[in-house]
Design an enzyme around this catalytic site. Structure first.
Site, PDB file in Angstrom:
ATOM      1  N   ASP A  83       1.732  -8.787  14.235  1.00 15.85           N
ATOM      2  CA  ASP A  83       1.329  -7.870  13.168  1.00 15.85           C
ATOM      3  C   ASP A  83      -0.078  -7.344  13.427  1.00 15.85           C
ATOM      4  O   ASP A  83      -1.059  -8.079  13.301  1.00 15.85           O
ATOM      5  CB  ASP A  83       1.390  -8.607  11.829  1.00 15.85           C
ATOM      6  CG  ASP A  83       1.173  -7.699  10.629  1.00 15.85           C
ATOM      7  OD1 ASP A  83       0.787  -6.537  10.817  1.00 15.85           O
ATOM      8  OD2 ASP A  83       1.388  -8.180   9.500  1.00 15.85           O
TER       9      ASP A  83
ATOM     10  N   HIS B 102       4.525  -5.866  11.356  1.00 15.24           N
ATOM     11  CA  HIS B 102       4.195  -5.942   9.931  1.00 15.24           C
ATOM     12  C   HIS B 102       5.428  -6.014   9.032  1.00 15.24           C
ATOM     13  O   HIS B 102       5.295  -6.345   7.851  1.00 15.24           O
ATOM     14  CB  HIS B 102       3.311  -4.757   9.534  1.00 15.24           C
ATOM     15  CG  HIS B 102       2.657  -4.925   8.198  1.00 15.24           C
ATOM     16  ND1 HIS B 102       1.962  -6.066   7.839  1.00 15.24           N
ATOM     17  CD2 HIS B 102       2.621  -4.109   7.114  1.00 15.24           C
ATOM     18  CE1 HIS B 102       1.510  -5.939   6.609  1.00 15.24           C
ATOM     19  NE2 HIS B 102       1.902  -4.765   6.141  1.00 15.24           N
TER      20      HIS B 102
ATOM     21  N   TYR C 127       0.846  -1.209   0.000  1.00 14.28           N
ATOM     22  CA  TYR C 127       0.000   0.000   0.000  1.00 14.28           C
ATOM     23  C   TYR C 127       0.874   1.249   0.000  1.00 14.28           C
ATOM     24  O   TYR C 127       1.762   1.402   0.838  1.00 14.28           O
ATOM     25  CB  TYR C 127      -0.881  -0.021   1.241  1.00 14.28           C
ATOM     26  CG  TYR C 127      -2.104   0.859   1.189  1.00 14.28           C
ATOM     27  CD1 TYR C 127      -3.225   0.474   0.465  1.00 14.28           C
ATOM     28  CD2 TYR C 127      -2.162   2.055   1.891  1.00 14.28           C
ATOM     29  CE1 TYR C 127      -4.370   1.245   0.433  1.00 14.28           C
ATOM     30  CE2 TYR C 127      -3.300   2.840   1.875  1.00 14.28           C
ATOM     31  CZ  TYR C 127      -4.395   2.445   1.144  1.00 14.28           C
ATOM     32  OH  TYR C 127      -5.537   3.222   1.125  1.00 14.28           O
TER      33      TYR C 127
END
Length: 337
Positions: A279, A314, A92
């Site tokens: 995460d 993450h 992203y």
């Protein structure tokens, strides 16, 4: 960050009921057939990447709605092809960036095709520059991409991106450097979610992939993600539904067409996942939901592996995962008799 999700033994068995729309396959078959009414028009123009051991080609091809999608094709310098190929999708906000920035798989001897993600690329800069010029891009949505066009699967942002991804596979296969029978897909976070989608949809486009390697994938089990994390980008959906209180059912129906659990079920290629147990961006249970469902709609369930990083967030495995992928790609992309 502490471990906040299910314990590992429960994650390994986590197979939630993620309802797939009855017309899921028909929706995507129609979408891909419609995309093919536009000439692919794939072009590969060599550029100066400032590197001595990698050659790079500026790629343009027609994606969803015929829109021009950019990419790079990296190959070992002076390669003649056809080569086993790794197709990569970005996380992203990422994009293809500068031609010298992302070429690990070409360093390993493969053709390395990277796809710009329409409307994104702002964290990469450089050569990123693929517009999302769809008339649906400006519909009411929370800032970001997660809710753009969410009122209908036809208008949803990832409808365009996932079609772009499959068309990217078709474009790569037209290059003289690419062996069309030896292609694998990969990506991290959003790129992992796109890779899962590409693996699930490739068969509908008549493409057989040899592998799919999603790292800490995003876009999986949306409903669970929204229940247990407020982190962006999933948080964009929460903020949208906080305002549009009457759109919850509509939004979840749309998301079901793009959920990595549902699309991953359709995949037939072997897979190497990764997950990080701390995460909070892509919670472990959402990753395991996709992993456990992956390939289960196939007549013969493909081989599956998952690398687990117990104390990472993450960022996942990073170079550790790259090392695992280098070994894995070498095993699946070797020449077939």
């Amino acid at each position: 960050m502490a471990m906040f999700d299910l314990p590992l033994d429960k994650l390994r068995e986590y197979r939630p009921e993620v309802a797939a729309p009855a017309d899921l396959v028909d929706f995507w078959r129609r979408s891909l057939e419609k995309a093919r009414t536009d000439d692919l028009s794939a072009t590969f123009t060599e550029v100066d990447n400032k590197l001595a051991v990698i050659d790079t080609y500026d790629v343009t091809y027609a994606g969803f709605g015929g829109a021009p999608i950019k990419g790079w094709l990296h190959v070992p310098a002076r390669a003649t092809g056809p080569l086993p190929t790794v197709v990569q999708y970005f996380g992203y906000s990422g994009g293809r960036g500068f031609p010298h920035a992302t070429n690990l798989w070409a360093q390993a001897g493969y053709a390395h095709f990277v796809m710009d993600t329409r409307g994104q690329g702002y964290s990469a800069g450089g050569g990123s520059g693929t517009a999302d010029d769809s008339p649906y891009a400006g519909l009411n949505h929370a800032p970001g991409f997660m809710t753009a066009g969410i009122g209908d699967p036809e208008t949803y942002y990832y409808h365009r991106v996932f079609v772009d991804a499959v068309r990217g596979l078709e474009a790569a296969r037209t290059s003289e450097f690419v062996d069309p029978d030896r292609i694998a897909v990969t990506g991290g976070s959003q790129g992992g979610g796109i890779a899962i989608a590409a693996a699930g949809l490739a068969g509908l486009a008549g493409i057989e992939l040899l592998g799919c390697a999603p790292d800490v994938p995003f876009l999986c089990h949306f409903e669970r993600a929204l229940q247990i994390t407020g982190r962006d980008p999933y948080g964009e959906i929460t903020r949208y539904l906080k305002g549009f209180r009457d759109q919850v059912e509509t939004a979840y129906r749309t998301l079901s067409y793009f959920d990595g659990v549902n699309l991953g079920r359709l995949a037939t290629a072997p897979t190497l996942f990764s997950v990080a147990l701390m995460d909070s961006v892509c919670p472990p249970s959402t990753v395991f939901a996709a992993y456990n469902a992956y390939g289960t709609a196939s007549a013969r369930e493909p081989a599956k592996e998952i690398q687990i990083y117990s104390h990472n967030e993450h960022e996942g495995g990073q170079t550790y995962q790259q090392a695992a992928q280098l070994d894995w790609f070498a095993s699946i992309l070797q020449t077939r008799d």
